[in-house]
Write a protein that holds these residues in place. Sequence first.
Motif, PDB file in Angstrom:
ATOM      1  N   GLY A  91       0.769  -1.330  -0.015  1.00 36.49           N
ATOM      2  CA  GLY A  91      -0.065  -0.057  -0.220  1.00 36.49           C
ATOM      3  C   GLY A  91       0.832   1.267  -0.093  1.00 36.49           C
ATOM      4  O   GLY A  91       1.874   1.167  -0.568  1.00 36.49           O
ATOM      5  N   VAL A  92       0.369   2.312   0.759  1.00 32.36           N
ATOM      6  CA  VAL A  92       1.099   3.743   0.691  1.00 32.36           C
ATOM      7  C   VAL A  92       2.361   3.607   1.262  1.00 32.36           C
ATOM      8  O   VAL A  92       3.455   4.387   1.039  1.00 32.36           O
ATOM      9  N   ALA A  93       2.730   2.649   2.033  1.00 32.64           N
ATOM     10  CA  ALA A  93       3.864   2.310   2.751  1.00 32.64           C
ATOM     11  C   ALA A  93       5.032   2.182   1.868  1.00 32.64           C
ATOM     12  O   ALA A  93       6.227   2.375   1.926  1.00 32.64           O
ATOM     13  N   GLY A  94       4.630   1.407   0.709  1.00 35.74           N
ATOM     14  CA  GLY A  94       5.717   1.411  -0.535  1.00 35.74           C
ATOM     15  C   GLY A  94       6.339   2.513  -1.007  1.00 35.74           C
ATOM     16  O   GLY A  94       7.296   2.481  -1.723  1.00 35.74           O
ATOM     17  N   LEU A  95       6.018   3.707  -0.677  1.00 36.26           N
ATOM     18  CA  LEU A  95       6.402   4.864  -1.264  1.00 36.26           C
ATOM     19  C   LEU A  95       7.644   5.252  -0.411  1.00 36.26           C
ATOM     20  O   LEU A  95       8.686   5.943  -0.664  1.00 36.26           O
ATOM     21  N   PHE A  96       7.543   4.801   0.841  1.00 37.27           N
ATOM     22  CA  PHE A  96       8.586   5.064   1.746  1.00 37.27           C
ATOM     23  C   PHE A  96       9.408   3.939   2.192  1.00 37.27           C
ATOM     24  O   PHE A  96      10.472   4.362   2.848  1.00 37.27           O
ATOM     25  N   ARG A 154      -6.361  -1.332  11.502  1.00 36.38           N
ATOM     26  CA  ARG A 154      -6.321  -2.588  11.503  1.00 36.38           C
ATOM     27  C   ARG A 154      -5.669  -3.213  10.327  1.00 36.38           C
ATOM     28  O   ARG A 154      -5.098  -2.371   8.995  1.00 36.38           O
ATOM     29  N   TYR A 155      -4.960  -4.450  10.637  1.00 40.98           N
ATOM     30  CA  TYR A 155      -3.918  -5.060   9.544  1.00 40.98           C
ATOM     31  C   TYR A 155      -5.033  -6.093   8.979  1.00 40.98           C
ATOM     32  O   TYR A 155      -5.545  -7.090   9.404  1.00 40.98           O
ATOM     33  N   TYR A 156      -4.732  -5.844   7.530  1.00 41.31           N
ATOM     34  CA  TYR A 156      -5.564  -6.681   6.612  1.00 41.31           C
ATOM     35  C   TYR A 156      -4.743  -7.886   5.981  1.00 41.31           C
ATOM     36  O   TYR A 156      -5.238  -8.601   5.279  1.00 41.31           O
ATOM     37  N   GLY A 157      -3.458  -7.782   6.133  1.00 44.76           N
ATOM     38  CA  GLY A 157      -2.515  -8.641   5.363  1.00 44.76           C
ATOM     39  C   GLY A 157      -1.434  -7.826   4.830  1.00 44.76           C
ATOM     40  O   GLY A 157      -1.600  -6.430   4.730  1.00 44.76           O
ATOM     41  N   ALA A 158      -0.486  -8.617   4.202  1.00 46.44           N
ATOM     42  CA  ALA A 158       0.904  -7.987   3.864  1.00 46.44           C
ATOM     43  C   ALA A 158       0.341  -7.117   2.506  1.00 46.44           C
ATOM     44  O   ALA A 158       0.719  -6.148   2.352  1.00 46.44           O
ATOM     45  N   LEU A 159      -0.391  -7.927   1.630  1.00 48.37           N
ATOM     46  CA  LEU A 159      -0.936  -7.076   0.394  1.00 48.37           C
ATOM     47  C   LEU A 159      -2.385  -7.367   0.487  1.00 48.37           C
ATOM     48  O   LEU A 159      -2.924  -8.362   0.455  1.00 48.37           O
ATOM     49  N   VAL A 160      -2.977  -6.028  -0.074  1.00 55.24           N
ATOM     50  CA  VAL A 160      -4.551  -6.295   0.156  1.00 55.24           C
ATOM     51  C   VAL A 160      -5.107  -5.865  -1.045  1.00 55.24           C
ATOM     52  O   VAL A 160      -5.027  -4.525  -1.280  1.00 55.24           O
ATOM     53  N   SER A 296     -11.019   9.270 -13.305  1.00 53.82           N
ATOM     54  CA  SER A 296     -10.889   8.496 -11.943  1.00 53.82           C
ATOM     55  C   SER A 296     -10.493   6.949 -12.215  1.00 53.82           C
ATOM     56  O   SER A 296      -9.897   6.207 -11.364  1.00 53.82           O
ATOM     57  N   GLN A 297     -10.807   6.561 -13.330  1.00 53.50           N
ATOM     58  CA  GLN A 297     -10.094   5.344 -13.710  1.00 53.50           C
ATOM     59  C   GLN A 297      -8.641   4.984 -13.756  1.00 53.50           C
ATOM     60  O   GLN A 297      -8.015   3.900 -13.776  1.00 53.50           O
ATOM     61  N   ARG A 298      -8.005   6.214 -14.084  1.00 52.32           N
ATOM     62  CA  ARG A 298      -6.704   6.367 -14.151  1.00 52.32           C
ATOM     63  C   ARG A 298      -5.843   6.608 -12.602  1.00 52.32           C
ATOM     64  O   ARG A 298      -4.810   7.197 -12.762  1.00 52.32           O
ATOM     65  N   VAL A 299      -6.606   6.410 -11.850  1.00 50.32           N
ATOM     66  CA  VAL A 299      -6.027   6.796 -10.509  1.00 50.32           C
ATOM     67  C   VAL A 299      -6.186   5.373  -9.651  1.00 50.32           C
ATOM     68  O   VAL A 299      -7.213   4.787  -9.797  1.00 50.32           O
ATOM     69  N   GLN A 300      -5.521   5.249  -8.506  1.00 50.92           N
ATOM     70  CA  GLN A 300      -5.903   4.327  -7.339  1.00 50.92           C
ATOM     71  C   GLN A 300      -5.614   4.753  -6.085  1.00 50.92           C
ATOM     72  O   GLN A 300      -4.684   5.298  -5.715  1.00 50.92           O
ATOM     73  N   THR A 301      -6.609   4.576  -5.240  1.00 51.24           N
ATOM     74  CA  THR A 301      -6.456   4.802  -3.741  1.00 51.24           C
ATOM     75  C   THR A 301      -5.756   3.928  -3.130  1.00 51.24           C
ATOM     76  O   THR A 301      -6.307   2.679  -3.351  1.00 51.24           O
ATOM     77  N   ILE A 302      -5.056   4.156  -2.117  1.00 54.47           N
ATOM     78  CA  ILE A 302      -4.330   3.027  -1.545  1.00 54.47           C
ATOM     79  C   ILE A 302      -4.164   3.718   0.132  1.00 54.47           C
ATOM     80  O   ILE A 302      -3.903   4.969   0.286  1.00 54.47           O
TER      81      ILE A 302
END
Length: 303
Positions: A91-96, A154-160, A296-302
Amino acid sequence: MSCPTRRSRAFTLIELLVVIAIIAILVGVLLPALSKARTASRLSKCLANSQQMATAMTTYANSYKDWFPVMPRPASFNNPNFLDGQYVYGGVAGLFSLFQLGDAPGPGSGDRGYVGLTGNPDTAAYANGNRTPLMDGFLDGFGSLVCPSDKEDRYYGALVPPGAGNYATATLKQPRAPQTQEDVISYNISYLYIAGLRTDESAIPNPTPFWGDETDGPDVSVDAWYGGGGGNSANATAAGAVPGFYGPSDNHGKDGGNFAFTDGHAAFQRGNLQNTFFSTADTSALSINVIQSNRSQRVQTID
């Protein structure tokens, strides 16, 4: 001739009760004021965090043709008409961070995030082989990743992937400010990110929000804001929320959230944010679909 002895006068029971009553009244008046002051201070700090991220990401965009960071997509996400796969790096953690342990004891167990393909910190990388997180060097520490009002996540898993997060069965976590890249993980970040935007583009005439307060739900793609985009709305019921809105356990409760905009400013937003940000043309000035109904099809919320 001796001087008369002066006797001190003690408080009567009634006088003591009056003093206690006055103190109780003062406490009753002051405590709500102090609570409001603390809440306002936390809200202000959270807004400053969003403002700081706006500055950092704008600096990044100035070096990359006005694009805010987009993580390299694996080959399996090759449809050029959609932006997907941003969640695969934790998720967003991958930016950092590309090696996200959080409170896990190691890369092979526990509630970890993305740790590369082999769990080796020396080889963890994006799909294109780059081992340096995109925002590395653009942010001074990781303290701004945590809102001071964020008491649980909440923790949903390593990759969600979209549609995979279940609020009712997710592991409850208490966020803590990351000290190192290994601490940077989804449940230690209080914010979500809308990937796929630029600082300026003709199809979006007004400044657009791209970084702001997350929910405790799995804010991935259409599941953002408890399924407000047509995702798993069962998460909203479990969280006591309404799809498209914030819930009672989120950073600032049901009131709303702070957001950084593509022009660099930050502001508090209320109401149905899914509709506000992604409604069809002409229904919201802040929507990215005002001119192109499918932008909005060319964005993704994480998150």
